[in-house]
Enzyme design. Structure first.
Site, PDB file in Angstrom:
ATOM      1  N   GLU A  86       0.459   5.117  -1.900  1.00  0.00           N
ATOM      2  CA  GLU A  86       0.193   6.355  -1.151  1.00  0.00           C
ATOM      3  C   GLU A  86       1.261   7.413  -1.411  1.00  0.00           C
ATOM      4  OE1 GLU A  86      -1.942   5.504   2.957  1.00  0.00           O
ATOM      5  OE2 GLU A  86       0.129   4.793   2.903  1.00  0.00           O
ATOM      6  N   LEU A  87       2.517   6.996  -1.364  1.00  0.00           N
ATOM      7  CA  LEU A  87       3.607   7.962  -1.530  1.00  0.00           C
ATOM      8  C   LEU A  87       3.643   8.527  -2.945  1.00  0.00           C
ATOM      9  CD1 LEU A  87       6.402   6.287   0.613  1.00  0.00           C
ATOM     10  CD2 LEU A  87       4.721   8.011   1.284  1.00  0.00           C
TER      11      LEU A  87
ATOM     12  N   VAL B 212       0.834  -1.203   0.000  1.00  0.00           N
ATOM     13  CA  VAL B 212       0.000   0.000   0.000  1.00  0.00           C
ATOM     14  C   VAL B 212       0.872   1.258   0.000  1.00  0.00           C
ATOM     15  CG1 VAL B 212      -1.755   1.296   1.281  1.00  0.00           C
ATOM     16  CG2 VAL B 212      -1.906  -1.197   1.155  1.00  0.00           C
ATOM     17  N   CYS B 213       1.980   1.195   0.720  1.00  0.00           N
ATOM     18  CA  CYS B 213       2.840   2.376   0.903  1.00  0.00           C
ATOM     19  C   CYS B 213       3.272   3.042  -0.406  1.00  0.00           C
ATOM     20  CB  CYS B 213       4.058   2.022   1.743  1.00  0.00           C
ATOM     21  SG  CYS B 213       3.640   1.415   3.398  1.00  0.00           S
ATOM     22  N   PRO B 214       3.766   2.310  -1.409  1.00  0.00           N
ATOM     23  CA  PRO B 214       4.189   3.007  -2.627  1.00  0.00           C
ATOM     24  C   PRO B 214       3.034   3.685  -3.355  1.00  0.00           C
ATOM     25  CG  PRO B 214       4.355   0.630  -2.920  1.00  0.00           C
ATOM     26  CD  PRO B 214       4.061   0.871  -1.475  1.00  0.00           C
TER      27      PRO B 214
END
Length: 187
Positions: A50-51, A46-48
């Protein structure tokens, strides 16, 4: 206890930004609006997304006088490695702060002590270094960076117009409210 209205706790950290390693401290937040976006870990799922989404809004946020910082408990070296190997993360121009000591993550009260990782926390910080908004999501729920634009505009409006507040779904240029005895029970 809520962090709203509290000053960011002191910290000093290394970050990867635009091809360089830089130092970042809580003092760097003074004199500008800032967004801190905490996320669990580099090289995840999920992190990439969002970033990258945050990078897509970066120019709009910069136009509002906002600097953006992402933070995880990874090191600044890991951030560079991720930046160099991921198409999504390779687009990022804002500072990616490494917090392996977990000082910053603890200071913002978003550390999952069991995992040693940050929760998905988003904070808008005013030019005095005071936290104005807090949003924390569960690990599997990604954030939408476009929602930050109106939140920043509302926070800036309220700061610049004492005695006025922004109602739900407020958009720049729309009506605000002036809390008073006359409004009680009329909304």
């Amino acid at each position: 206890m809520s962090l709203i209205g509290t000053e960011v706790k002191p910290f000093a950290a290394k970050a990867f930004k635009d091809g360089e390693f830089i130092d970042v401290t809580n003092e760097d937040l003074k004199g500008q609006w800032s967004i801190f976006c905490f996320y669990p870990a580099d090289f995840t799922f999920v992190c990439p997304t969002e970033l990258e989404d945050l990078q897509n809004e970066y120019d709009n946020l910069k136009a509002l006088g906002v600097e953006v910082y992402s933070v995880s408990t990874d090191t600044h070296f890991t951030h560079k490695g991720w930046h160099d190997s991921s198409e999504k993360i390779g687009k990022i121009k804002y500072a990616m702060i490494g917090d392996p000591s977990q000082v910053i993550t603890r200071g913002f009260e978003v550390l999952d002590e069991k995992e040693g990782l940050a929760d998905r926390g988003t904070f808008i910080i005013d030019p005095d270094g005071v936290i104005q908004t807090v949003e924390i999501n569960a690990g599997g729920i990604g954030r939408d960076a476009s929602t930050l634009i109106n939140k920043v505009k509302a926070a800036q409006y309220v700061r610049n117009n004492p005695g006025e507040v922004c109602p739900a779904k407020w958009q720049e240029g729309s009506e605000t409210l002036k809390p008073s005895l006359d409004l009680v029970g009329k909304l």
